[in-house]
Design a protein around this motif. Structure first.
Motif, PDB file in Angstrom:
ATOM      1  N   TYR A 116       0.857  -1.188   0.000  1.00  0.00           N
ATOM      2  CA  TYR A 116       0.000   0.000   0.000  1.00  0.00           C
ATOM      3  C   TYR A 116       0.897   1.244   0.000  1.00  0.00           C
ATOM      4  CZ  TYR A 116      -2.986   3.730   1.478  1.00  0.00           C
ATOM      5  OH  TYR A 116      -3.611   4.943   1.555  1.00  0.00           O
ATOM      6  N   ALA A 117       0.599   2.215  -0.859  1.00  0.00           N
ATOM      7  CA  ALA A 117       1.488   3.354  -1.102  1.00  0.00           C
ATOM      8  C   ALA A 117       1.911   4.061   0.193  1.00  0.00           C
ATOM      9  CB  ALA A 117       0.807   4.342  -2.046  1.00  0.00           C
ATOM     10  N   GLY A 118       0.990   4.241   1.111  1.00  0.00           N
ATOM     11  CA  GLY A 118       1.321   4.931   2.367  1.00  0.00           C
ATOM     12  C   GLY A 118       2.339   4.150   3.179  1.00  0.00           C
ATOM     13  N   VAL A 119       2.207   2.825   3.172  1.00  0.00           N
ATOM     14  CA  VAL A 119       3.142   1.974   3.913  1.00  0.00           C
ATOM     15  C   VAL A 119       4.508   2.001   3.225  1.00  0.00           C
ATOM     16  CG1 VAL A 119       3.600  -0.390   4.718  1.00  0.00           C
ATOM     17  CG2 VAL A 119       1.266   0.517   4.776  1.00  0.00           C
ATOM     18  N   ALA A 120       4.496   1.983   1.884  1.00  0.00           N
ATOM     19  CA  ALA A 120       5.760   2.047   1.130  1.00  0.00           C
ATOM     20  C   ALA A 120       6.498   3.342   1.456  1.00  0.00           C
ATOM     21  CB  ALA A 120       5.481   1.950  -0.372  1.00  0.00           C
ATOM     22  N   GLU A 121       5.762   4.450   1.510  1.00  0.00           N
ATOM     23  CA  GLU A 121       6.392   5.751   1.790  1.00  0.00           C
ATOM     24  C   GLU A 121       6.913   5.804   3.230  1.00  0.00           C
ATOM     25  OE1 GLU A 121       3.481   8.694   0.522  1.00  0.00           O
ATOM     26  OE2 GLU A 121       3.432   7.782  -1.473  1.00  0.00           O
ATOM     27  N   LEU A 122       6.152   5.220   4.149  1.00  0.00           N
ATOM     28  CA  LEU A 122       6.576   5.165   5.556  1.00  0.00           C
ATOM     29  C   LEU A 122       7.913   4.413   5.673  1.00  0.00           C
ATOM     30  CD1 LEU A 122       5.614   5.514   8.601  1.00  0.00           C
ATOM     31  CD2 LEU A 122       4.550   3.284   8.354  1.00  0.00           C
ATOM     32  N   ALA A 123       8.002   3.287   4.960  1.00  0.00           N
ATOM     33  CA  ALA A 123       9.223   2.474   5.022  1.00  0.00           C
ATOM     34  C   ALA A 123      10.380   3.160   4.310  1.00  0.00           C
ATOM     35  CB  ALA A 123       8.959   1.105   4.398  1.00  0.00           C
ATOM     36  N   HIS A 124      10.040   3.889   3.249  1.00  0.00           N
ATOM     37  CA  HIS A 124      11.053   4.533   2.436  1.00  0.00           C
ATOM     38  C   HIS A 124      11.622   5.766   3.132  1.00  0.00           C
ATOM     39  CE1 HIS A 124      12.899   5.526  -1.396  1.00  0.00           C
ATOM     40  NE2 HIS A 124      12.387   4.423  -1.877  1.00  0.00           N
ATOM     41  N   ASP A 125      10.739   6.578   3.690  1.00  0.00           N
ATOM     42  CA  ASP A 125      11.131   7.908   4.164  1.00  0.00           C
ATOM     43  C   ASP A 125      11.262   8.029   5.684  1.00  0.00           C
ATOM     44  OD1 ASP A 125      11.020   8.756   1.509  1.00  0.00           O
ATOM     45  OD2 ASP A 125       8.892   9.208   1.654  1.00  0.00           O
ATOM     46  N   THR A 126      10.339   7.412   6.430  1.00  0.00           N
ATOM     47  CA  THR A 126      10.306   7.674   7.875  1.00  0.00           C
ATOM     48  C   THR A 126      11.224   6.729   8.648  1.00  0.00           C
ATOM     49  OG1 THR A 126       8.010   8.309   7.566  1.00  0.00           O
ATOM     50  CG2 THR A 126       8.733   8.016   9.836  1.00  0.00           C
ATOM     51  N   LEU A 127      11.149   5.437   8.355  1.00  0.00           N
ATOM     52  CA  LEU A 127      11.902   4.482   9.185  1.00  0.00           C
ATOM     53  C   LEU A 127      13.414   4.705   9.114  1.00  0.00           C
ATOM     54  CD1 LEU A 127       9.814   1.188   8.761  1.00  0.00           C
ATOM     55  CD2 LEU A 127       9.574   3.013  10.447  1.00  0.00           C
ATOM     56  N   PRO A 128      13.997   4.956   7.906  1.00  0.00           N
ATOM     57  CA  PRO A 128      15.454   5.196   7.875  1.00  0.00           C
ATOM     58  C   PRO A 128      15.856   6.407   8.718  1.00  0.00           C
ATOM     59  CG  PRO A 128      14.632   4.730   5.675  1.00  0.00           C
ATOM     60  CD  PRO A 128      13.429   4.894   6.557  1.00  0.00           C
ATOM     61  N   ARG A 129      14.961   7.408   8.772  1.00  0.00           N
ATOM     62  CA  ARG A 129      15.222   8.601   9.588  1.00  0.00           C
ATOM     63  C   ARG A 129      15.349   8.240  11.069  1.00  0.00           C
ATOM     64  NH1 ARG A 129      11.460  12.033  11.176  1.00  0.00           N
ATOM     65  NH2 ARG A 129       9.772  11.377   9.837  1.00  0.00           N
ATOM     66  N   MET A 130      14.784   7.104  11.460  1.00  0.00           N
ATOM     67  CA  MET A 130      14.833   6.673  12.856  1.00  0.00           C
ATOM     68  C   MET A 130      15.927   5.628  13.078  1.00  0.00           C
ATOM     69  SD  MET A 130      10.761   6.492  13.343  1.00  0.00           S
ATOM     70  CE  MET A 130      10.694   7.162  14.964  1.00  0.00           C
ATOM     71  N   GLY A 131      16.806   5.471  12.085  1.00  0.00           N
ATOM     72  CA  GLY A 131      17.922   4.542  12.244  1.00  0.00           C
ATOM     73  C   GLY A 131      17.560   3.090  11.954  1.00  0.00           C
ATOM     74  N   ILE A 132      16.411   2.870  11.324  1.00  0.00           N
ATOM     75  CA  ILE A 132      15.991   1.496  10.987  1.00  0.00           C
ATOM     76  C   ILE A 132      16.414   1.218   9.541  1.00  0.00           C
ATOM     77  CG2 ILE A 132      13.977  -0.010  10.640  1.00  0.00           C
ATOM     78  CD1 ILE A 132      12.666   1.826  12.928  1.00  0.00           C
TER      79      ILE A 132
END
Ligand code: PLP
Length: 404
Positions: A116-132
Motif C-alpha cells: 500500500y502506497a502509504g506503507v511504502a512511503e513510511l518504510a522509504h522515508d520515515t523508518l530510515p530517519r529513525m535509524g531502521i
C-alpha cells in the motif's frame, strides 16, 4: 482473549463473538459506549506498566480500552483464530504500530517492494530517519527474500494480494524464512480479508487489516487492526494505543462491528461478482490484460488456488499505454452510472481508480531494474483497480460496457 465461540462456524463467530445481550436492560444489539472514562471499584495503578495484561483490566480510560473496540477486536481474533487483536485509528496506524513496536534503531526490516502506497512511503522515508535499515524485495521471489535477511533482521512485512497489482506472496514459504531468521512476520491481508487465507496457519505472527475496507464493508468508517499472539498484541496496545494514542473511536468500532456481522456472506458475493466481471473483462477487445487471482491467467494461479480460500473482489486490468489509460479514466468519470470513480476498496459500492505506473514509481515505489520489471509485468503502464461491490454483476458489466 477467551473465545467462547472458538469452535463455531464463521457466521456464528462474526455475529456473536465479543457481544452478549445487555445485562441491565436486555437489549439484543450492542450499545454504543461513548465514554472516555469509567467508574471503577478497584484501586488500580495509573500507568500501563502497572498492568501485566492491559486487555483484561477493568475499563478505566478509553485510550486503554473501550467496550465497543474490545467487541470488534474479539470478532476479528475469532475469525483469524488468534489469541488477541488490537484495533487502531486506521490501517496506516496499524502498519505504523507494527513498525514502531518491533523495530528500533539498528534493526533491519525486509518489506515487500510493492505494498500500500502509504506503507511504502513510511518504510522509504520515515523508518530510515529513525535509524531502521530497510530492504525492499519482490516477495513473489522467495530467493530474494532469503538473500535480503541479515543478522539484525527483526521483521519481514508483506502484503498479499498486494495493492495495487494483485501479486501474491507465498506466505508459508516467507513465514519459514522469518522463523529461521528468528524474525517476526507481518502480513497486510486487507485485499484478502480474513476470509481470503488462513493467515495464522500460514505462519503469520502479525495479521494486519485496514478495516476501512472489507471488514467494515460499507465505506463509512476508517480503522485498522492487528491480530496475533497475546504477548505481541499487548506490546502494540501498550505502545501504540496507550503511548502513541492512535486508538479507534468507539463509534467507528460499533459501525465496523455491525458491518462485520455479514462479512462471510459479503465475501462470497464479492468473489462471485468479481469472477463474473473478470471473465467479461477478459473477453473484451478494449481490455489488454486482467489480473484476478481467481482467473487461470493470473501469473500465480497455482499459488492462489493453494493459498486463497476466497479470491475476493479486487480486479486489476489494463487498456493499453498510459495515454489510453488516462483517456478511459476520463470517460469513466463522465459516463459511469453505478461504479464510483474513487479510491478505497472493499465496500458494498463498486469503486474504480486508474493507477499509473510512472506516477506511482515517482511518488511511492521508486523501483528500478528487476523490481521495476516485475511490477511492469503485472501493471504495464498502469492498471485500473476495480473493487467489485455487491451490486448485480450484470449491472456492473453494463456500466463498464459504456467505456470498454
Ligand atoms: N493497506 C492496504 C492494502 C490498503 O489498501 C490501505 C488503504 O487503502 C491501507 C493499508 C491503509 O488503510 P487506511 O486507509 O485505513 O489507513
Amino acid at each position: 482473549m477467551r473465545h467462547r465461540n472458538a469452535s463455531k462456524g464463521l457466521m456464528t463467530k462474526v455475529i456473536h463473538a465479543g457481544e452478549a445481550p445487555d445485562p441491565t436492560n436486555g437489549a439484543s444489539a450492542p450499545a454504543l459506549h461513548m465514554s472516555s472514562t469509567f467508574v471503577t471499584d478497584q484501586v488500580a495503578g495509573f500507568s500501563a506498566h502497572d498492568h501485566e495484561d492491559e486487555a483484561d483490566v477493568p475499563y478505566l480510560y478509553a485510550r486503554w480500552a473501550n467496550p465497543n473496540v474490545r467487541m470488534l477486536e474479539a470478532k476479528i481474533s475469532a475469525l483469524e483464530q488468534t489469541e488477541d487483536c488490537v484495533c487502531l485509528a486506521s490501517g496506516m496506524a496499524a502498519a505504523t504500530a507494527i513498525f514502531l513496536t518491533f523495530l528500533s534503531a539498528g534493526d533491519h526490516l525486509v518489506i515487500s517492494d510493492v505494498c500500500y502506497a502509504g506503507v511504502a512511503e513510511l518504510a522509504h522515508d520515515t523508518l530510515p530517519r529513525m535509524g531502521i535499515e530497510v530492504s525492499r524485495v519482490d516477495m513473489s521471489n522467495i530467493e530474494s527474500v532469503s538473500a535480503a535477511v541479515r543478522p539484525n533482521t527483526r521483521l519481514i512485512h508483506t502484503e498479499s494480494p498486494v495493492n495495487p497489482i494483485g501479486r501474491l506472496t507465498d506466505l508459508a514459504a516467507v513465514s519459514e524464512i522469518a522463523r529461521k531468521a528468528d524474525a517476526l512476520i507481518s502480513c497486510d491481508a486487507t485485499f484478502a480479508s480474513p476470509l481470503g487465507q488462513t493467515n495464522k496457519d500460514l505462519g503469520i505472527d502479525l495479521i494486519m487489516h485496514s478495516v476501512t475496507k472489507y471488514i467494515g464493508g460499507h465505506g463509512d468508517a476508517i480503522g485498522g487492526a492487528i491480530a496475533g499472539r497475546k504477548e505481541l498484541i499487548e506490546r502494540i496496545r501498550n505502545e501504540s494505543g496507550i503511548h502513541h494514542g492512535s486508538i479507534m473511536s468507539p463509534f467507528n468500532a460499533w459501525l465496523i462491528a455491525r458491518g462485520m456481522a455479514t462479512l462471510p456472506l459479503r465475501m462470497k458475493a464479492h468473489e462471485t461478482g468479481a469472477s463474473a466481471v473478470a471473465n467479461w473483462l477478459e473477453n473484451r477487445d478494449a481490455v489488454t490484460r486482467v489480473i484476478y487471482p481467481g482467473l487461470a491467467s493470473h501469473p500465480q494461479y497455482e499459488l492462489a488456488q493453494r493459498q486463497m480460500k476466497n479470491t475476493s473482489g479486487m480486479i486489476m486490468f489494463q487498456v493499453g499505454n498510459a495515454a489510453k489509460g488516462k483517456e478511459v479514466a476520463q470517460q469513466m468519470i463522465e459516463r459511469l452510472q453505478i461504479i464510483h470513480y474513487a479510491v478505497s476498496l472493499g465496500h458494498h459500492r463498486s469503486l474504480v481508480f486508474w493507477m499509473e505506473t510512472a506516477a506511482l514509481m515517482a511518488t511511492s515505489f521508486r523501483l528500478e531494474g528487476a523490481q521495476l520489471e516485475s511490477y511492469r509485468a503485472y501493471a504495464g503502464d498502469g492498471v485500473f483497480r476495480l473493487s467489485v461491490g455487491l451490486e448485480d454483476a450484470e449491472d456492473l458489466i453494463a456500466d463498464l460496457a459504456q467505456v470498454l
